[in-house]
Design a protein around this motif. Structure first.
Motif, PDB file in Angstrom:
ATOM      1  N   THR A   1       4.472  13.494 -12.583  1.00  0.00           N
ATOM      2  CA  THR A   1       4.650  13.404 -13.799  1.00  0.00           C
ATOM      3  C   THR A   1       3.727  14.347 -14.777  1.00  0.00           C
ATOM      4  O   THR A   1       4.043  14.863 -15.771  1.00  0.00           O
ATOM      5  N   VAL A   2       2.626  14.382 -14.441  1.00  0.00           N
ATOM      6  CA  VAL A   2       1.242  15.293 -14.983  1.00  0.00           C
ATOM      7  C   VAL A   2       1.591  16.736 -14.543  1.00  0.00           C
ATOM      8  O   VAL A   2       1.742  17.579 -15.691  1.00  0.00           O
TER       9      VAL A   2
ATOM     10  N   THR B   1       2.628   9.522 -10.315  1.00  0.00           N
ATOM     11  CA  THR B   1       1.665   9.991 -11.399  1.00  0.00           C
ATOM     12  C   THR B   1       1.505  11.643 -11.200  1.00  0.00           C
ATOM     13  O   THR B   1       1.362  12.140 -12.436  1.00  0.00           O
TER      14      THR B   1
ATOM     15  N   LYS C   1       9.043   4.666 -11.490  1.00  0.00           N
ATOM     16  CA  LYS C   1       7.762   4.068 -11.155  1.00  0.00           C
ATOM     17  C   LYS C   1       7.982   2.419 -11.707  1.00  0.00           C
ATOM     18  O   LYS C   1       7.608   1.454 -10.938  1.00  0.00           O
ATOM     19  N   ALA C   2       8.614   2.239 -12.819  1.00  0.00           N
ATOM     20  CA  ALA C   2       8.895   1.033 -13.329  1.00  0.00           C
ATOM     21  C   ALA C   2       9.702   0.130 -12.314  1.00  0.00           C
ATOM     22  O   ALA C   2       9.566  -1.018 -11.989  1.00  0.00           O
TER      23      ALA C   2
ATOM     24  N   TRP D   1       2.108   1.744  -3.454  1.00  0.00           N
ATOM     25  CA  TRP D   1       1.060   2.394  -4.059  1.00  0.00           C
ATOM     26  C   TRP D   1       1.012   3.648  -3.969  1.00  0.00           C
ATOM     27  O   TRP D   1       0.850   4.563  -5.046  1.00  0.00           O
TER      28      TRP D   1
ATOM     29  N   ALA E   1       8.730   7.839 -15.039  1.00  0.00           N
ATOM     30  CA  ALA E   1       8.333   6.735 -15.617  1.00  0.00           C
ATOM     31  C   ALA E   1       9.276   5.375 -15.087  1.00  0.00           C
ATOM     32  O   ALA E   1       8.842   4.266 -14.694  1.00  0.00           O
ATOM     33  N   SER E   2      10.556   5.472 -15.262  1.00  0.00           N
ATOM     34  CA  SER E   2      11.577   4.353 -14.828  1.00  0.00           C
ATOM     35  C   SER E   2      11.736   4.279 -13.404  1.00  0.00           C
ATOM     36  O   SER E   2      11.852   3.085 -12.969  1.00  0.00           O
TER      37      SER E   2
ATOM     38  N   MET F   1      10.570  10.463 -18.512  1.00  0.00           N
ATOM     39  CA  MET F   1      11.003   9.117 -18.850  1.00  0.00           C
ATOM     40  C   MET F   1      11.756   8.515 -17.517  1.00  0.00           C
ATOM     41  O   MET F   1      11.687   7.689 -17.081  1.00  0.00           O
TER      42      MET F   1
ATOM     43  N   LEU G   1       3.617   5.506  -6.001  1.00  0.00           N
ATOM     44  CA  LEU G   1       3.259   5.657  -7.275  1.00  0.00           C
ATOM     45  C   LEU G   1       2.203   6.462  -7.845  1.00  0.00           C
ATOM     46  O   LEU G   1       2.253   7.123  -8.869  1.00  0.00           O
ATOM     47  N   MET G   2       1.396   6.762  -6.782  1.00  0.00           N
ATOM     48  CA  MET G   2       0.242   7.718  -7.035  1.00  0.00           C
ATOM     49  C   MET G   2       0.934   9.385  -7.034  1.00  0.00           C
ATOM     50  O   MET G   2       0.550   9.955  -8.083  1.00  0.00           O
TER      51      MET G   2
ATOM     52  N   VAL H   1      10.978  15.318 -21.881  1.00  0.00           N
ATOM     53  CA  VAL H   1      10.907  14.055 -22.240  1.00  0.00           C
ATOM     54  C   VAL H   1      11.734  13.177 -21.171  1.00  0.00           C
ATOM     55  O   VAL H   1      11.447  12.111 -20.841  1.00  0.00           O
TER      56      VAL H   1
ATOM     57  N   ILE I   1       0.779  -1.193  -0.037  1.00  0.00           N
ATOM     58  CA  ILE I   1       0.044   0.056   0.062  1.00  0.00           C
ATOM     59  C   ILE I   1       0.894   1.251  -0.002  1.00  0.00           C
ATOM     60  O   ILE I   1       0.627   2.326  -0.651  1.00  0.00           O
TER      61      ILE I   1
ATOM     62  N   VAL J   1       7.589  -1.009  -9.276  1.00  0.00           N
ATOM     63  CA  VAL J   1       6.926  -2.038  -9.696  1.00  0.00           C
ATOM     64  C   VAL J   1       7.453  -3.484  -9.762  1.00  0.00           C
ATOM     65  O   VAL J   1       7.126  -4.360  -9.165  1.00  0.00           O
TER      66      VAL J   1
ATOM     67  N   ALA K   1       4.911  17.999 -16.926  1.00  0.00           N
ATOM     68  CA  ALA K   1       4.563  18.091 -18.262  1.00  0.00           C
ATOM     69  C   ALA K   1       3.975  19.550 -18.549  1.00  0.00           C
ATOM     70  O   ALA K   1       3.999  20.107 -19.558  1.00  0.00           O
TER      71      ALA K   1
END
Lengths: 198, 96
Positions: free
Chosen positions: B30-31, B27, B53-54, B20, B50-51, B47, B23-24, B43, B17, B57, B34
């Motif tokens: 990242t928004v 997110t 977060k990846a 999670w 994103a990496s 990236m 990760l939220m 970019v 949790i 995960v 941008a």
């Protein structure tokens, strides 16, 4: 007589399969980045036609479904099969939500004349057309993976119900979870590349 | 016996949790990132997030943190091969 079980081997086999999936999507990501390098301005224009709110909502939904998949494995490991099944059901429910939003996004695009081979976009700049070709190919392939993931998770839920996936031998659920996390992983990259490109 | 079993597979509900939650937050970041004009760095920033977060995960949700060295090496190798694949394509297209 006992069944032959190789827990590590089964999991390693799943990872090997996931590598082939990474290569499949990797090829498309290469194509995306090379095209972005050629048409940065057109990609920016085309990206603004996508709905960031819907994309962000889908990211939240998919990461949450991934959380439930991870919790399902933990629940089964702790010996609570019933709770594991509830978590799997929640994973699938969130996956449905993802697909419903994707459906509305795609039908809206089709409605305004944006789809592969559409006569409306034939006059657009090549880079803008390429953006949408890649968008439909990659989110479409990802969508197929979501559907397959839902089917696999439902099947594992059934395996738990009939006692073939148990707290002692839970590799089927763990592998289904790995697949689901990969689907999430790919979306983590698709989301900024398509919705947030500036 | 059951104790070593659960130790081997480590993570409990709370850790997942917490991951999670991170990760939220990423997110949202990242928004937000941008919406600022950084040129090409946009970019790079997207990236990088994103990496991150990846990585979270794969390490936690996919249990890679708790796997043996063989599996860890295999995953590392797969991503190195992917980097060579993407990198060499850029050598090719950048110097045409």
């Amino acid at each position: 007589m006992t069944d032959h079980r190789d827990y590590q081997g089964a999991k390693m086999g799943m990872w090997l399969f996931l590598f082939t999936e990474i290569l499949l999507f990797g090829g498309l990501f290469v194509l995306y980045s090379v095209t972005l390098g050629r048409f940065p301005a057109e990609f920016h224009q085309a990206s603004q036609l996508l709905d960031v709110t819907m994309g962000t909502t889908n990211t939240v939904i998919l990461i949450t479904s991934s959380l439930f998949a991870a919790l399902a494995v933990t629940a089964l490991q702790k010996g609570n099969a019933k709770l594991a099944q509830i978590f799997i059901a929640l994973t699938i429910a969130f996956a449905c939500g993802f697909l419903v939003i994707k459906y509305f996004e795609w039908t809206h695009k089709f409605h305004v004349g944006i789809y592969p081979g559409s006569p409306d976009i034939a006059d657009w700049a090549p880079g803008k057309q390429a953006f949408f070709s890649l968008y439909f190919a990659m989110t479409g392939l990802h969508g197929i993976h979501v559907v397959i993931g839902m089917a696999v998770l439902s099947w594992v839920s059934w395996l738990i119900r009939v006692g073939k996936c148990t707290p002692e031998y839970f590799v089927a659920l763990e592998n289904a979870g790995l697949y689901w996390h990969l689907v999430d992983l790919i979306w983590i990259y698709l989301f900024p590349l398509y919705y947030l490109i500036t | 016996m059951s104790n070593t079993h659960s130790e081997h597979h480590g993570p409990g509900y709370g850790l997942f949790i917490a991951i999670w939650g991170v990760l939220m937050c990423l997110t949202v970041v990242t928004v937000w990132a941008a919406s600022i004009d950084l040129g090409f760095l946009n970019v790079v920033a997207a990236m990088t997030i994103a990496s991150t977060k990846a990585l979270l995960v794969t390490f936690f949700f996919m249990h890679l943190k708790y796997e043996n060295i063989t599996l860890k090496t295999m995953v590392l190798l797969a991503f190195v091969i992917l980097a060579i694949f993407i990198g060499f394509t850029f050598f090719d297209t950048a110097y045409r």
